[in-house]
Design a protein around this motif. Structure first.
Motif, PDB file in Angstrom:
ATOM      1  N   TRP A   3       0.927  -1.288  -0.087  1.00 46.54           N
ATOM      2  CA  TRP A   3       0.186  -0.086  -0.068  1.00 46.54           C
ATOM      3  C   TRP A   3       0.846   1.400  -0.067  1.00 46.54           C
ATOM      4  CZ3 TRP A   3       0.188   3.602   3.993  1.00 46.54           C
ATOM      5  CH2 TRP A   3       0.751   3.095   5.280  1.00 46.54           C
ATOM      6  N   LEU A   4       2.109   1.096   0.487  1.00 47.27           N
ATOM      7  CA  LEU A   4       2.875   2.525   0.274  1.00 47.27           C
ATOM      8  C   LEU A   4       3.518   2.941  -1.065  1.00 47.27           C
ATOM      9  CD1 LEU A   4       5.701   1.326   3.036  1.00 47.27           C
ATOM     10  CD2 LEU A   4       3.808   3.302   3.216  1.00 47.27           C
ATOM     11  N   LYS A   5       3.030   1.930  -2.208  1.00 45.78           N
ATOM     12  CA  LYS A   5       3.368   2.151  -3.543  1.00 45.78           C
ATOM     13  C   LYS A   5       2.221   2.812  -4.181  1.00 45.78           C
ATOM     14  CE  LYS A   5       7.153  -1.312  -3.641  1.00 45.78           C
ATOM     15  NZ  LYS A   5       7.615  -2.564  -4.431  1.00 45.78           N
ATOM     16  N   LYS A   6       1.041   2.972  -3.406  1.00 48.55           N
ATOM     17  CA  LYS A   6      -0.086   3.343  -4.245  1.00 48.55           C
ATOM     18  C   LYS A   6      -0.385   4.743  -4.329  1.00 48.55           C
ATOM     19  CE  LYS A   6      -3.304  -0.069  -1.955  1.00 48.55           C
ATOM     20  NZ  LYS A   6      -3.677  -0.879  -3.344  1.00 48.55           N
ATOM     21  N   LYS A   7      -0.727   5.304  -5.473  1.00 49.58           N
ATOM     22  CA  LYS A   7      -0.911   6.564  -6.061  1.00 49.58           C
ATOM     23  C   LYS A   7      -1.492   7.562  -4.884  1.00 49.58           C
ATOM     24  CE  LYS A   7      -1.275   5.228 -10.830  1.00 49.58           C
ATOM     25  NZ  LYS A   7      -2.071   5.455 -12.130  1.00 49.58           N
ATOM     26  N   SER A   8      -2.068   7.169  -4.126  1.00 46.73           N
ATOM     27  CA  SER A   8      -2.832   8.003  -3.127  1.00 46.73           C
ATOM     28  C   SER A   8      -2.125   8.033  -1.722  1.00 46.73           C
ATOM     29  CB  SER A   8      -4.279   7.486  -2.679  1.00 46.73           C
ATOM     30  OG  SER A   8      -4.212   6.164  -2.241  1.00 46.73           O
ATOM     31  N   VAL A   9      -0.718   7.427  -1.748  1.00 45.11           N
ATOM     32  CA  VAL A   9      -0.073   7.268  -0.642  1.00 45.11           C
ATOM     33  C   VAL A   9       1.416   7.837  -0.756  1.00 45.11           C
ATOM     34  CG1 VAL A   9       0.968   5.952   1.347  1.00 45.11           C
ATOM     35  CG2 VAL A   9      -1.495   5.530   0.376  1.00 45.11           C
ATOM     36  N   HIS A  25      -3.477  16.716  11.085  1.00 39.33           N
ATOM     37  CA  HIS A  25      -4.684  15.985  10.383  1.00 39.33           C
ATOM     38  C   HIS A  25      -5.465  17.004   9.535  1.00 39.33           C
ATOM     39  CE1 HIS A  25      -5.171  12.449  13.247  1.00 39.33           C
ATOM     40  NE2 HIS A  25      -4.809  13.259  14.143  1.00 39.33           N
ATOM     41  N   GLU A  26      -5.371  18.328   9.929  1.00 39.13           N
ATOM     42  CA  GLU A  26      -5.979  19.230   9.034  1.00 39.13           C
ATOM     43  C   GLU A  26      -5.470  19.195   7.696  1.00 39.13           C
ATOM     44  OE1 GLU A  26      -4.955  19.886  11.924  1.00 39.13           O
ATOM     45  OE2 GLU A  26      -6.701  20.305  12.991  1.00 39.13           O
ATOM     46  N   ALA A  27      -4.120  19.110   7.313  1.00 37.27           N
ATOM     47  CA  ALA A  27      -3.364  18.878   6.051  1.00 37.27           C
ATOM     48  C   ALA A  27      -3.934  17.690   5.448  1.00 37.27           C
ATOM     49  CB  ALA A  27      -2.099  18.870   6.309  1.00 37.27           C
ATOM     50  N   PRO A  32      -7.702  14.096  -0.967  1.00 41.11           N
ATOM     51  CA  PRO A  32      -8.843  13.049  -1.585  1.00 41.11           C
ATOM     52  C   PRO A  32      -9.019  11.875  -0.476  1.00 41.11           C
ATOM     53  CG  PRO A  32      -7.655  13.872  -3.252  1.00 41.11           C
ATOM     54  CD  PRO A  32      -6.866  14.232  -2.483  1.00 41.11           C
ATOM     55  N   ASP A  33     -10.145  11.544   0.039  1.00 42.70           N
ATOM     56  CA  ASP A  33     -10.117  10.523   0.954  1.00 42.70           C
ATOM     57  C   ASP A  33     -10.173   9.288   0.148  1.00 42.70           C
ATOM     58  OD1 ASP A  33     -10.700   9.343   3.051  1.00 42.70           O
ATOM     59  OD2 ASP A  33     -12.929   9.356   3.077  1.00 42.70           O
ATOM     60  N   SER A  34      -9.293   8.302   0.803  1.00 41.01           N
ATOM     61  CA  SER A  34      -9.303   6.948   0.332  1.00 41.01           C
ATOM     62  C   SER A  34      -8.487   5.989   1.407  1.00 41.01           C
ATOM     63  CB  SER A  34      -8.010   6.997  -0.828  1.00 41.01           C
ATOM     64  OG  SER A  34      -6.984   7.058  -0.240  1.00 41.01           O
ATOM     65  N   LYS A  35      -8.999   4.724   1.396  1.00 41.75           N
ATOM     66  CA  LYS A  35      -8.627   3.663   2.231  1.00 41.75           C
ATOM     67  C   LYS A  35      -7.179   3.815   2.381  1.00 41.75           C
ATOM     68  CE  LYS A  35     -12.658   0.541   1.790  1.00 41.75           C
ATOM     69  NZ  LYS A  35     -12.848  -0.644   1.485  1.00 41.75           N
ATOM     70  N   PRO A  36      -6.164   3.694   1.501  1.00 45.34           N
ATOM     71  CA  PRO A  36      -4.668   3.813   1.669  1.00 45.34           C
ATOM     72  C   PRO A  36      -4.496   5.130   2.601  1.00 45.34           C
ATOM     73  CG  PRO A  36      -5.046   3.067  -0.442  1.00 45.34           C
ATOM     74  CD  PRO A  36      -6.538   3.599  -0.161  1.00 45.34           C
ATOM     75  N   LEU A  37      -5.047   6.206   2.391  1.00 42.50           N
ATOM     76  CA  LEU A  37      -4.780   7.435   3.061  1.00 42.50           C
ATOM     77  C   LEU A  37      -5.148   7.301   4.559  1.00 42.50           C
ATOM     78  CD1 LEU A  37      -3.859  10.333   3.215  1.00 42.50           C
ATOM     79  CD2 LEU A  37      -5.989  11.075   2.500  1.00 42.50           C
ATOM     80  N   ALA A  38      -6.383   6.659   4.774  1.00 39.93           N
ATOM     81  CA  ALA A  38      -6.846   6.427   6.271  1.00 39.93           C
ATOM     82  C   ALA A  38      -6.033   5.488   6.644  1.00 39.93           C
ATOM     83  CB  ALA A  38      -8.152   5.813   5.972  1.00 39.93           C
ATOM     84  N   HIS A  39      -5.296   4.435   6.150  1.00 35.32           N
ATOM     85  CA  HIS A  39      -4.649   3.686   6.901  1.00 35.32           C
ATOM     86  C   HIS A  39      -3.234   4.341   7.236  1.00 35.32           C
ATOM     87  CE1 HIS A  39      -3.129  -0.595   7.937  1.00 35.32           C
ATOM     88  NE2 HIS A  39      -1.806  -0.072   7.386  1.00 35.32           N
ATOM     89  N   LEU A  40      -2.930   5.169   6.528  1.00 37.02           N
ATOM     90  CA  LEU A  40      -1.495   5.990   6.668  1.00 37.02           C
ATOM     91  C   LEU A  40      -1.735   6.807   7.866  1.00 37.02           C
ATOM     92  CD1 LEU A  40       1.234   7.056   5.866  1.00 37.02           C
ATOM     93  CD2 LEU A  40       0.083   8.823   4.059  1.00 37.02           C
ATOM     94  N   GLN A 282      -5.922  -2.153  11.262  1.00 37.64           N
ATOM     95  CA  GLN A 282      -5.170  -0.782  11.317  1.00 37.64           C
ATOM     96  C   GLN A 282      -4.499  -0.716  12.711  1.00 37.64           C
ATOM     97  OE1 GLN A 282      -8.369   1.972  10.488  1.00 37.64           O
ATOM     98  NE2 GLN A 282      -7.925   1.689   8.130  1.00 37.64           N
ATOM     99  N   PRO A 283      -3.285  -0.070  12.677  1.00 38.03           N
ATOM    100  CA  PRO A 283      -2.418   0.158  14.065  1.00 38.03           C
ATOM    101  C   PRO A 283      -3.457   0.783  15.236  1.00 38.03           C
ATOM    102  CG  PRO A 283      -1.339   0.719  12.188  1.00 38.03           C
ATOM    103  CD  PRO A 283      -2.681   0.518  11.822  1.00 38.03           C
TER     104      PRO A 283
END
Length: 364
Positions: A3-9, A25-27, A32-40, A282-283
């Motif tokens: 998931w580190l190589k995904k375009k959204s991460v 958090h504000e930044a 754009p919201d995505s599952k990889p970004l939420a995991h990050l 998720q951690p």
């Protein structure tokens, strides 16, 4: 690590490393919201780079802000602001009382908000307002084939009626009992398998038994922490409410195994042992309700139907009345038995045919 190589991460990590993006958090909310970004985000929280926050409550507030900003009618925007901010969100905060908002609560607020928007749009399409909507108009809306989410929209209409914004209302639906037959034999067959089948995962067996024997919802099971389980005492005690219950064997042994060998699927960000009894991917987060339901379904457990069967069985159980032994594993049933037994009696009486009047002639 894929998931580190995904375009959204990957671009986000590059911007954070080059100080082009602030680590706040504000930044991250601006992206754009995505599952990889939420995991990050959860990984950054797990390693201490970001502070903890109520993620679903933030999502709720962002959803409401987007919906209000998209409304062009000022009267509709004012009504929706009152309904969402001072009814849905305020009552949600009061109910949680500092606890983290669940995904189910977020979905409920989202569904009711969209239903209110759809009803207001229907009024505008038919050149109506809340003040001019009459009973005939409401009946036409209820019978309209294009109408969706009548139940959630009914909550908005009842709120508007209570606040004197509309003169009509929709009565709330009262729960009249389970809609499917209560299959107690299936429930006990699955429970016996979970008690004695060592080939199944211990966490799946324990979660299934909590549904089948103690009528716990998957959402409540997901939120259980290691603090709720007292494995040092004999028998094992589990806190499901204000008073703990005693887990008989072999359920107690399963609880000890799950507490000792619990391990989530997070490989990054999990610096300390998880406090959750059922850790997730998720951690620092527990297993999701949807994932737990999928695992229970594979075991032949239908959480909704089997929990209803367990609740009515607990209500009929004479051991829940009047005062079981303090160390009895079903001591908590006493709190549930009275209202459930009363409702069960009402359901049984409604299902029986009316008595046939018999005329008795007295001899003269």
């Amino acid at each position: 690590m894929r998931w580190l190589k995904k375009k959204s991460v990957a671009p986000v990590l590059a911007d954070l490393a080059a100080d082009r993006l602030a680590l706040t958090h504000e930044a991250l909310d601006e992206l754009p919201d995505s599952k990889p970004l939420a995991h990050l985000r959860r990984v950054l929280i797990g390693v201490g780079a970001l502070p903890e926050r109520d993620e679903h409550m933030v999502r709720t507030e962002q959803l409401i802000d987007r919906i209000l900003a998209a409304r062009t009618n000022p009267e509709h925007r004012k009504v929706l602001h009152r309904y969402t901010t001072w009814q849905l969100v305020r009552r949600l905060r009061q109910r949680n009382n500092g606890r983290v908002t669940t995904i189910q609560q977020f979905d409920s607020v989202r569904q009711r908000t969209y239903a209110a928007v759809a009803f207001l749009d229907w009024l505008t399409e038919h050149q109506l307002t809340l003040g001019t909507c009459g009973q005939a108009d409401l009946d036409r809306w209820l019978t309209d084939d294009t109408t969706a989410n009548r139940g959630p929209a009914g909550h908005f209409i009842r709120w508007a009626h209570k606040n004197k914004l509309i003169s009509v209302r929709i009565p709330a639906h009262r729960w009249m009992g389970p809609t499917r037959p209560l299959d107690d034999h299936h429930r006990w067959d699955v429970a016996r398998r979970l008690l004695h089948d060592d080939t199944l995962k211990a966490e799946d067996r324990l979660a299934g038994l909590l549904v089948l024997l103690y009528a716990q919802t998957p959402a409540a099971i997901c939120r259980m922490t290691i603090v709720d389980l007292e494995t040092g005492s004999a028998p094992v005690r589990l806190h499901l409410g204000t008073a703990p219950i005693y887990l008989p064997e072999p359920v107690g042994d399963l609880a000890r195994v799950v507490a000792e060998k619990r391990k989530g699927h997070a490989t990054i960000g999990a610096l300390t042992p998880s406090i959750w009894l059922f850790p997730g991917g998720q951690p620092g987060r527990p297993i999701s309700t949807g994932h737990l339901v999928q695992r229970l379904n594979k075991l032949g457990i239908r959480p909704g139907a089997d929990r209803s069967t367990a609740l009515f069985q607990l209500a009929r159980d004479p051991r829940s009345d009047p005062r079981p032994h303090p160390r009895h594993p079903h001591r908590r049933r006493r709190r549930l038995a009275t209202p459930l037994r009363r409702r069960l009696g009402n359901l049984c009486r409604r299902s029986q045919p009316p008595p046939i009047p018999v005329r008795v002639r007295c001899p003269r």
